[in-house]
Motif scaffolding. Structure first.
Motif, PDB file in Angstrom:
ATOM      1  N   UNK A 119      64.415  19.168  68.119  1.00 39.22           N
ATOM      2  CA  UNK A 119      63.873  20.002  66.839  1.00 39.22           C
ATOM      3  C   UNK A 119      63.087  21.163  67.204  1.00 39.22           C
ATOM      4  N   UNK A 151      56.692   7.574  64.018  1.00 44.07           N
ATOM      5  CA  UNK A 151      56.662   7.975  65.514  1.00 44.07           C
ATOM      6  C   UNK A 151      55.709   9.191  65.564  1.00 44.07           C
ATOM      7  N   UNK A 191      69.012   4.150  61.204  1.00 45.00           N
ATOM      8  CA  UNK A 191      68.105   4.792  62.494  1.00 45.00           C
ATOM      9  C   UNK A 191      68.333   6.134  62.757  1.00 45.00           C
ATOM     10  N   UNK A 192      69.925   6.614  62.800  1.00 46.75           N
ATOM     11  CA  UNK A 192      70.293   7.890  63.209  1.00 46.75           C
ATOM     12  C   UNK A 192      69.713   8.993  62.111  1.00 46.75           C
ATOM     13  N   UNK A 226      66.164   9.425  62.158  1.00 45.48           N
ATOM     14  CA  UNK A 226      65.623  10.211  63.462  1.00 45.48           C
ATOM     15  C   UNK A 226      65.901  11.586  63.056  1.00 45.48           C
ATOM     16  N   UNK A 227      67.066  11.981  62.467  1.00 45.76           N
ATOM     17  CA  UNK A 227      67.446  13.505  62.315  1.00 45.76           C
ATOM     18  C   UNK A 227      66.574  13.770  61.153  1.00 45.76           C
ATOM     19  N   UNK A 256      59.346   2.689  61.819  1.00 44.47           N
ATOM     20  CA  UNK A 256      58.767   3.133  63.101  1.00 44.47           C
ATOM     21  C   UNK A 256      59.352   4.737  63.530  1.00 44.47           C
ATOM     22  N   UNK A 257      60.683   4.874  63.022  1.00 44.49           N
ATOM     23  CA  UNK A 257      61.033   5.954  63.483  1.00 44.49           C
ATOM     24  C   UNK A 257      60.286   7.062  62.738  1.00 44.49           C
ATOM     25  N   UNK A 286      72.821   1.277  62.468  1.00 41.96           N
ATOM     26  CA  UNK A 286      72.678   2.668  63.315  1.00 41.96           C
ATOM     27  C   UNK A 286      72.692   3.716  62.443  1.00 41.96           C
ATOM     28  N   UNK A 343      62.865  14.111  62.248  1.00 41.46           N
ATOM     29  CA  UNK A 343      62.311  14.851  63.594  1.00 41.46           C
ATOM     30  C   UNK A 343      62.857  15.896  64.122  1.00 41.46           C
ATOM     31  N   UNK A 344      64.307  15.873  63.440  1.00 47.40           N
ATOM     32  CA  UNK A 344      65.129  17.233  63.835  1.00 47.40           C
ATOM     33  C   UNK A 344      64.784  18.220  62.841  1.00 47.40           C
ATOM     34  N   UNK A 387      72.376   5.632  70.243  1.00 47.13           N
ATOM     35  CA  UNK A 387      71.657   4.598  69.372  1.00 47.13           C
ATOM     36  C   UNK A 387      72.623   3.668  68.894  1.00 47.13           C
ATOM     37  N   UNK A 423      55.901  11.138  67.776  1.00 45.37           N
ATOM     38  CA  UNK A 423      56.423  12.275  68.559  1.00 45.37           C
ATOM     39  C   UNK A 423      56.800  13.475  67.496  1.00 45.37           C
ATOM     40  N   UNK A 424      56.323  13.345  66.324  1.00 45.10           N
ATOM     41  CA  UNK A 424      56.494  14.080  65.373  1.00 45.10           C
ATOM     42  C   UNK A 424      56.732  15.816  65.779  1.00 45.10           C
ATOM     43  N   UNK A 437      65.455  13.381  69.960  1.00 42.08           N
ATOM     44  CA  UNK A 437      65.654  14.376  68.599  1.00 42.08           C
ATOM     45  C   UNK A 437      64.277  15.354  68.332  1.00 42.08           C
TER      46      UNK A 437
END
Lengths: 292, 292, 292, 292, 292
Positions: free
Chosen positions: C159, D279, D89-90, D93-94, D275-276, D86, D97-98, C183, D281-282, C155
């Motif tokens: 982005x 993360x 989490x989704x 993440x969106x 955690x997400x 789910x 990160x998105x 997921x 990975x930002x 993701x």
């Protein structure tokens, strides 16, 4: 309850009256076994009754399996036509109230939406489509897969409306959902029509019924005497009955008594679509005039 | 009904005639038990018949479980191919009537759509793909996972059309729904093909059948005498029959008699796609010309 | 069929050979009951055999219930991994053929897609993730929920690509569908892993088996004599067998014999993704060059 | 297996130990029947044992029906909470990160996402929501339907972000999918909570159990003598046990032993979301810095 | 448990008390059989009890089939109304918090959303719609298919808002998902209402019950004597009971005791929608003011 629900179907219902006749014939066949008991062959050909214990288990299960599979198919077919009702309503509400179509296009699409269930019904019954539907299509289309031809026309109409910028891309997607449903219902009904239950199971069920009924009176006649006749008739009635009804509802689009009432569904869709199309809530009226 | 549905399958059907032969062999085996009764070992090795009561319960349930699981897989496979029919039709209607493709691209995509079911059929039967399909692909692709290669090509074609602004983003999404379905059907069919029912249950079912049939005649011979032979044959016929058919339809893509008729489905898709593609309702005709 | 399918599993299959040993032990226990019949306690402790009739009904149903529930979970898990195969293929086809990614980003995403099933497999087996996967992630992520970390990275990558205008909003949504599926599969597998069947039912099933087997030989020894030993062994074999297999497939991600072959599935996904990524149909070739 | 799985639950498990006590009471009641046999009323009130054959069929089926329905509800509830995992989490993440949210909004939404499962848990248990959740809401909202209030807040936040052009329309739709799922899970859990199984079936099951147990010892005492007591206890144990567990899992959100572990699920969601969110990975890091 | 759950329903529950009366009548009918045993016709008309063994198998399965089908329909209907709750909540959250409607339009749509479940309830009960709902619609609409008219109005309102650029295309699609659900629920409820279970199965079940009960006392009176009366009553109670309840819940929208509580569901939707609409989290407040 007693009489209306238990005895009258034997004469009223086409299916059940035929089943009743077959079971009467089986009753006559049982008379043979009784007659044999009074001749000098009395001790000959007495089937051990226990054979039936074993057969009944297999037979019972095969009938249950067959009936469940057939009923599931019948109910799935009904659910599919229910989706068609929903899709037709949604499609009309979106086409005629959400977007602003030219009158001509509007009339054409309404006709196509109403024609679709009728075309599907005739397609599933392997009949030629009716005249009104045929008028909407070219000759080549009307002879081929009519429901697909109707949906293709609706897509072509949408493509035209889009290229003329009357319908935008987002509206197109709202409408596409419903058109897809229409073709999906068509494909799923064809699946139910063309693929019957696994053929071998059908053969097993029929062999089991034949074997069971052929030996039944000979096995019980020694202990039940004259009761053999009603017992054989009752057994035959339920065995033939369950098998016949399963056979009928496995392919639920025909004219059998327990089949789906496709004509009523077609009329229902027509009524719904007409009502929604003609609804006074059309967007031609300006915002201020509508009641709060 | 009587003869056509109960006796002819024993000679006509490849599966059932083999089952009938096996059950005849079991009938001969039962003769052994009868012969024993007339020797001086008559009282030896009389299996208590009650063993079968217990075994029958377990065996019955195992066969029911196995048949239900196998039938569910068979019907799921049929439903998946039904979705493929729908997706192919929808995809054609959208590609050839909703958007306005260049002739060359149109022909290429039609060929790919028609090739997909054939490629999937051959992939599921572990055959090399046919020549027509191979011509559409590179050599490396044709040797690998052909259905995925075809869908990849369709996506690549769409990517090209989009970068040349022939297809816009919204149309892309309408088309993507159908392409996804095609790969999903492929993956789901592979799942059915590659993962059989839990192996141990299959072993249990076969052990149970073997144990049951091996002891069956010895257990009933004392009370049923000569009836032992037909009883053993009937029992063996249905046990072998149910097990064999379950084994066949568990993997419904092969050439067994009860397997799905994939060739007919491929032909059906080809006919549908061709009809939709060639439909006279193409958007090349201006709006005014189309009949109301 | 006879030998390969019925006897060899007893030595080849890890599960079934253990079950066979247990049932042999039960056979020895049955000898106790026979020995008792020859002592002066012969009339003592004769369980009424009818107890078993009642117990068998409850036990039979509990085992059927348990097996059905376990098999449903096993097949759901297989279906979920099938969806993962589909999502990986779709994601690759879309990412590498529909949109035009920079080479660097392309390689990174391919690695992440291939790493996901492996990470999920190790997560479900409660193992640390393998080295290759760990290299793709930070240390903190690799120690925590690896599959979620991989999807989060995908993701984040999207982005970034979107903010650099390489991927537009509509393509983003096409890709999002597949990432969601990944997921969702992960969450659903965790559900199957963490929530076993209602604990009380498991207890009931085991109590029933224990009670049934403990009393079984004492109840039948009087009428069956030496047949008590094989009867007890057969009963124990199927009871232990069904219970053990149900226990195994209820949690289908481990290393038991009937568990899913997750390693093969991971390899299959890797092969598919690599093939799709390397396909010659890439959009780098101009439109004119592709064969019609 | 023997002791840990069969005997210890009788003392460890709250549910099963209570069931064991009831079945002991039934054992005492059975003593009455034995005592009667030794009085001069021995021949009085001997229930014909065959009554139980009929009752057992009805009772067996009612219990199977009830247990299946209850277990289906329990597993559906578990699946719903799995969807909530789910969706959380989704959504994280969106959102994190998105799209690129302002820090303040980010923190607010993270808190709301984590609060939702806790609010739903308390709502389903008809408890007031906890203090942390209450702080996120107005007083009026906290007193009413808390989960709906949280989702409403998230929608309002999104509306604000959209009107400030931080989130665009396409991202909005990606996020909407997850928010819908959250409210859908809430509604479906309420459905399971508020609509129990058809009341009359519950009454039938209990009447059947009562009738069966009340007459059981009197029917078998003549043939089983002292075995009547253990037989009654075993029968009562399984009948009470199945009925009690079905009653518990039919409404799986409470504090019974077989109920879902909602607290663990809430904690799991909190861990995942944290955690997400945190993360590394930002997308703040530029594209070049991320490892290939 | 004993008294509250087993005896009081016989007087409290309308359904069960009627069933109890019928079974009492059957008990009186059984007296005839006992009386016959004491006349000189004692040996006449003794039905062989074994007839019932066969009938019971068929009857048991028919009742199980019928009850399962009816319960599935009942639970599907409940699930559909649950979806309606969800759709109403989602629709309100989106309409009143995500987009920024003019006050007037807001009030109108809130009324329509609240009116929909009430209109659907009355439609399913074939009642005229209530006055409040009628006021929202034209006379012609109120007389026809009210739920479809309400959704049509909502689409028309959205069309208006869109043409005035208050709602954009993406928001439209978010809202369309919920409106579709509302019409889909309506169509699916109509399907359950209009298509009862296959009529022949219903006839079979009733014929089986009639046949079984009519012969029951005559078959058992010789061996059970006075026990014939309670036995007949118990059998009749459960047969009538299961049949009656299946008949009721098969069409779950009426006023029978086990039917769905549609009034409570309508009130619940009204409460939810009102709460969400009035929520203080409205986007009128600027971003900075909302608590972190």
């Amino acid at each position: 309850m007693p009489i209306r629900d238990t005895l009258t179907p034997l004469t009223n219902s086409r299916t059940l009256s035929r089943v009743a006749i077959y079971s009467t014939l089986m009753g006559m066949y049982a008379l043979l076994a009784i007659w044999k008991e009074h001749t000098r062959y009395a001790d000959f050909a007495d089937f051990p009754a226990q054979i039936h214990a074993a057969l009944t288990l297999v037979l019972g299960w095969l009938l249950v399996f067959r009936t469940n599979a057939a009923y599931t198919r019948w109910w799935e077919a009904r659910t599919l036509w229910g989706s068609l009702v929903n899709a037709s309503r949604n499609l009309s509400a979106k086409l005629f109230h959400l977007v602003d179509l030219p009158e001509e296009s509007r009339r054409r699409m309404e006709k196509l939406i109403i024609a679709f269930p009728r075309a599907l019904r005739d397609h599933l019954r392997r009949q030629p489509c009716d005249r009104e539907t045929a008028k909407l299509l070219d000759d080549s289309e009307a002879g081929a897969h009519t429901p697909a031809a109707i949906v293709t026309r609706l897509y072509a109409e949408l493509g035209r409306l889009k290229s003329e910028r009357i319908v935008d891309a987002n509206e197109l997607r709202l409408i596409d959902v419903e058109l897809r449903t229409m073709l999906d219902v068509c494909g799923a009904c064809e699946r139910i029509l063309n693929t019957r239950i696994v053929r071998s199971y059908r053969t097993f069920a029929r062999q089991c019924i034949a074997l069971d009924l052929a030996t039944f009176p000979w096995g019980i006649v020694e202990s039940f005497r004259w009761w053999t006749v009603p017992l054989t008739m009752i057994t035959a009635y339920f065995l033939f009955g369950l098998e016949t009804v399963a056979e009928h509802i496995e392919e639920p689009f025909g004219f059998d008594e327990d089949d789906l009432d496709l004509d009523a569904l077609c009329r229902g869709i027509e009524t719904s679509v007409t009502q929604i199309t003609n609804s006074a809530s059309g967007r031609t009226r300006p915002l201020a005039e509508t009641p709060v």
